[in-house]
Design a protein around this motif. Structure first.
Motif, PDB file in Angstrom:
ATOM      1  N   VAL A  14       0.893  -1.156   0.000  1.00 58.18           N
ATOM      2  CA  VAL A  14       0.000   0.000   0.000  1.00 58.18           C
ATOM      3  C   VAL A  14       0.932   1.207   0.000  1.00 58.18           C
ATOM      4  CG1 VAL A  14      -1.757   1.295   1.254  1.00 58.18           C
ATOM      5  CG2 VAL A  14      -1.779  -1.204   1.329  1.00 58.18           C
ATOM      6  N   LEU A  15       1.044   1.892  -1.144  1.00 61.58           N
ATOM      7  CA  LEU A  15       2.022   2.964  -1.298  1.00 61.58           C
ATOM      8  C   LEU A  15       1.399   4.135  -2.046  1.00 61.58           C
ATOM      9  CD1 LEU A  15       5.033   0.690  -2.329  1.00 61.58           C
ATOM     10  CD2 LEU A  15       4.795   1.898  -0.153  1.00 61.58           C
ATOM     11  N   PRO A  16       1.983   5.308  -1.957  1.00 65.44           N
ATOM     12  CA  PRO A  16       1.454   6.432  -2.728  1.00 65.44           C
ATOM     13  C   PRO A  16       1.374   6.106  -4.218  1.00 65.44           C
ATOM     14  CG  PRO A  16       3.047   7.211  -1.111  1.00 65.44           C
ATOM     15  CD  PRO A  16       3.116   5.710  -1.097  1.00 65.44           C
ATOM     16  N   SER A  36       3.523  14.911  -3.154  1.00 64.21           N
ATOM     17  CA  SER A  36       2.501  15.937  -3.345  1.00 64.21           C
ATOM     18  C   SER A  36       2.359  16.736  -2.062  1.00 64.21           C
ATOM     19  CB  SER A  36       1.159  15.288  -3.707  1.00 64.21           C
ATOM     20  OG  SER A  36       0.656  14.560  -2.600  1.00 64.21           O
ATOM     21  N   ALA A  37       1.545  17.783  -2.129  1.00 66.10           N
ATOM     22  CA  ALA A  37       1.176  18.505  -0.920  1.00 66.10           C
ATOM     23  C   ALA A  37       0.256  17.632  -0.083  1.00 66.10           C
ATOM     24  CB  ALA A  37       0.484  19.817  -1.285  1.00 66.10           C
ATOM     25  N   ALA A  38       0.171  17.935   1.206  1.00 69.64           N
ATOM     26  CA  ALA A  38      -0.709  17.168   2.090  1.00 69.64           C
ATOM     27  C   ALA A  38      -2.138  17.221   1.568  1.00 69.64           C
ATOM     28  CB  ALA A  38      -0.646  17.730   3.499  1.00 69.64           C
ATOM     29  N   PRO A  39      -2.848  16.104   1.578  1.00 71.14           N
ATOM     30  CA  PRO A  39      -4.218  16.083   1.064  1.00 71.14           C
ATOM     31  C   PRO A  39      -5.126  17.035   1.842  1.00 71.14           C
ATOM     32  CG  PRO A  39      -3.390  13.850   1.430  1.00 71.14           C
ATOM     33  CD  PRO A  39      -2.413  14.790   2.060  1.00 71.14           C
ATOM     34  N   ASP A  40      -6.095  17.590   1.130  1.00 75.24           N
ATOM     35  CA  ASP A  40      -7.099  18.403   1.806  1.00 75.24           C
ATOM     36  C   ASP A  40      -7.896  17.519   2.765  1.00 75.24           C
ATOM     37  OD1 ASP A  40      -6.352  20.658   0.412  1.00 75.24           O
ATOM     38  OD2 ASP A  40      -7.745  20.266  -1.235  1.00 75.24           O
ATOM     39  N   GLY A  41      -8.494  18.152   3.745  1.00 73.72           N
ATOM     40  CA  GLY A  41      -9.272  17.391   4.722  1.00 73.72           C
ATOM     41  C   GLY A  41      -8.665  17.503   6.098  1.00 73.72           C
ATOM     42  N   GLY A  67       5.098  15.465   0.692  1.00 73.67           N
ATOM     43  CA  GLY A  67       5.254  14.102   1.197  1.00 73.67           C
ATOM     44  C   GLY A  67       4.664  13.094   0.232  1.00 73.67           C
ATOM     45  N   GLY A  68       4.835  11.842   0.568  1.00 79.19           N
ATOM     46  CA  GLY A  68       4.217  10.766  -0.200  1.00 79.19           C
ATOM     47  C   GLY A  68       3.003  10.264   0.556  1.00 79.19           C
ATOM     48  N   GLY A 258       7.235  10.049   3.756  1.00 74.66           N
ATOM     49  CA  GLY A 258       6.301   9.243   2.992  1.00 74.66           C
ATOM     50  C   GLY A 258       5.587   8.284   3.920  1.00 74.66           C
ATOM     51  N   GLU A 259       4.547   7.670   3.415  1.00 77.70           N
ATOM     52  CA  GLU A 259       3.809   6.682   4.196  1.00 77.70           C
ATOM     53  C   GLU A 259       3.489   5.493   3.312  1.00 77.70           C
ATOM     54  OE1 GLU A 259       0.383   8.887   5.466  1.00 77.70           O
ATOM     55  OE2 GLU A 259      -0.686   8.623   3.566  1.00 77.70           O
ATOM     56  N   GLY A 260       3.177   4.363   3.934  1.00 77.14           N
ATOM     57  CA  GLY A 260       2.836   3.185   3.158  1.00 77.14           C
ATOM     58  C   GLY A 260       3.237   1.912   3.870  1.00 77.14           C
ATOM     59  N   ALA A 261       3.100   0.811   3.159  1.00 79.57           N
ATOM     60  CA  ALA A 261       3.449  -0.502   3.698  1.00 79.57           C
ATOM     61  C   ALA A 261       3.859  -1.404   2.542  1.00 79.57           C
ATOM     62  CB  ALA A 261       2.260  -1.114   4.443  1.00 79.57           C
ATOM     63  N   GLY A 262       4.807  -2.292   2.811  1.00 73.90           N
ATOM     64  CA  GLY A 262       5.244  -3.250   1.792  1.00 73.90           C
ATOM     65  C   GLY A 262       5.639  -4.568   2.430  1.00 73.90           C
ATOM     66  N   PHE A 263       5.351  -5.678   1.723  1.00 74.69           N
ATOM     67  CA  PHE A 263       5.562  -7.014   2.292  1.00 74.69           C
ATOM     68  C   PHE A 263       6.045  -7.992   1.234  1.00 74.69           C
ATOM     69  CE2 PHE A 263       2.276  -4.874   4.675  1.00 74.69           C
ATOM     70  CZ  PHE A 263       2.706  -5.031   5.979  1.00 74.69           C
ATOM     71  N   VAL A 264       6.801  -8.994   1.690  1.00 73.64           N
ATOM     72  CA  VAL A 264       7.174 -10.126   0.849  1.00 73.64           C
ATOM     73  C   VAL A 264       6.870 -11.414   1.607  1.00 73.64           C
ATOM     74  CG1 VAL A 264       8.923  -9.004  -0.563  1.00 73.64           C
ATOM     75  CG2 VAL A 264       9.568  -9.908   1.669  1.00 73.64           C
ATOM     76  N   ALA A 265       6.379 -12.408   0.888  1.00 73.41           N
ATOM     77  CA  ALA A 265       6.184 -13.749   1.437  1.00 73.41           C
ATOM     78  C   ALA A 265       7.418 -14.577   1.105  1.00 73.41           C
ATOM     79  CB  ALA A 265       4.936 -14.391   0.851  1.00 73.41           C
TER      80      ALA A 265
END
Length: 300
Positions: A14-16, A36-41, A67-68, A258-265
């Motif tokens: 789950v990544l930008p 990008s700029a921080a999302p609105d909200g 940020g991402g 940045g933010e997100g998550a990454g995985f390998v099995a």
């Protein structure tokens, strides 16, 4: 001592601009930038004018909002199909959701579905406050104030206190993901700062080498409160003034969040071949390090 090579048999992320590994690879191949700029909200939970400062004047403020940022995840996330009730999942910060989603992606690509008594999870997880954890702490503090102040600030949706499990955003995501996906060989989190994902991969390989597991998922997640990161790292003078992250480059001037998550099995290579699984990559060694030789906290 030589160790058997480890096969990568599944991926999840789950990544930008990328909610699956193939899209992430397409973005890399095309040279796309996902900053990008921080999302609105409500990502910052206060007006931008109060948060923005300058390089020369940033006390308790940030000089950038670049940020991402992950967008659109809610449209693809299905809380059903896990071994935890959907309503129990939806009350948690999206950090928990990203872990469950990414681990399930990796297992699905590996052709493995639970229950999996000989499978486990190692999760790198930067132990910063999450947005929902920050809201929870804010609610607890405001609830203890005088009624006039409490009632003036706790209005509308803010009257509802978030699920208390959001306090445990460091270790609980790994445990809940393992429970939700039927992983019976144990799950835990670690925080090794920028090297967290490397340590997760190394420790997962150790489990496969010592025979205490036959399948391991390794990866990392970061979904800290973005304003906390921006203000904190500007305070450390660690945030890039040009909005570009260029490690080891002569013109590098800091990091970009940045933010997100990454995985390998992961499986032992011989087991993956015996099972007829596609081998996406082979791990023969893992290099571990964090911070550098210099005096600076974030020196490479």
């Amino acid at each position: 001592m030589e160790f058997e090579p480890i096969a990568i048999v599944g991926r999840g992320c789950v990544l930008p601009d990328a909610l699956d590994p193939d899209t992430f690879w397409d973005n890399i191949a095309a040279g796309r930038t996902s900053l990008s700029a921080a999302p609105d909200g409500d990502r910052w939970r206060l007006p931008r004018r109060l948060a923005m400062g300058t390089v020369g004047d940033h006390l308790d403020r940030t000089w950038t909002d670049a940020g991402g940022y992950v967008r659109g995840f809610e449209s693809v996330f299905d809380p059903g199909g896990f071994r935890i009730a959907p309503e129990r999942i939806l009350s948690l910060d999206p950090l928990f959701h990203w872990v469950m989603y990414g681990v399930r992606q990796a297992l699905t690509e590996a052709g493995r579905e639970g229950p999996l008594p000989r499978a486990g999870l190692v999760l790198g997880n930067l132990s910063y406050p999450t947005p929902t954890g920050a809201v929870y702490a804010e609610h607890v503090w405001l609830s203890a104030q005088q009624p006039a102040l409490r009632d003036a600030l706790l209005t509308g949706e803010r009257r509802r206190r978030p699920d208390a499990r959001n306090r445990f955003s460091s270790g609980l995501p790994a445990r809940l993901a393992a429970r939700a996906l039927g992983l019976g060989a144990g799950a835990w989190s670690l925080d090794a700062a920028c090297a967290s994902s490397l340590y997760a991969v190394k420790l997962a390989c150790d489990r496969l080498h010592d025979g205490t597991a036959d399948l391991m998922v390794a990866g990392a997640v970061s979904r800290a409160d973005p304003l906390y990161l921006h203000v904190g790292f500007c305070g450390l003078s660690a945030t890039s003034r040009t909005g570009r992250s260029r490690p080891f480059h002569r013109d590098a001037d800091g990091l970009v969040h940045g933010e997100g998550a990454g995985f390998v099995a992961l499986m032992r290579l011989s087991d993956a071949r015996a099972a007829g699984l596609p081998v996406l990559g082979v791990i023969r060694g893992v290099g571990l390090s964090n911070d550098g030789r210099g005096a600076g906290l974030i020196s490479p």
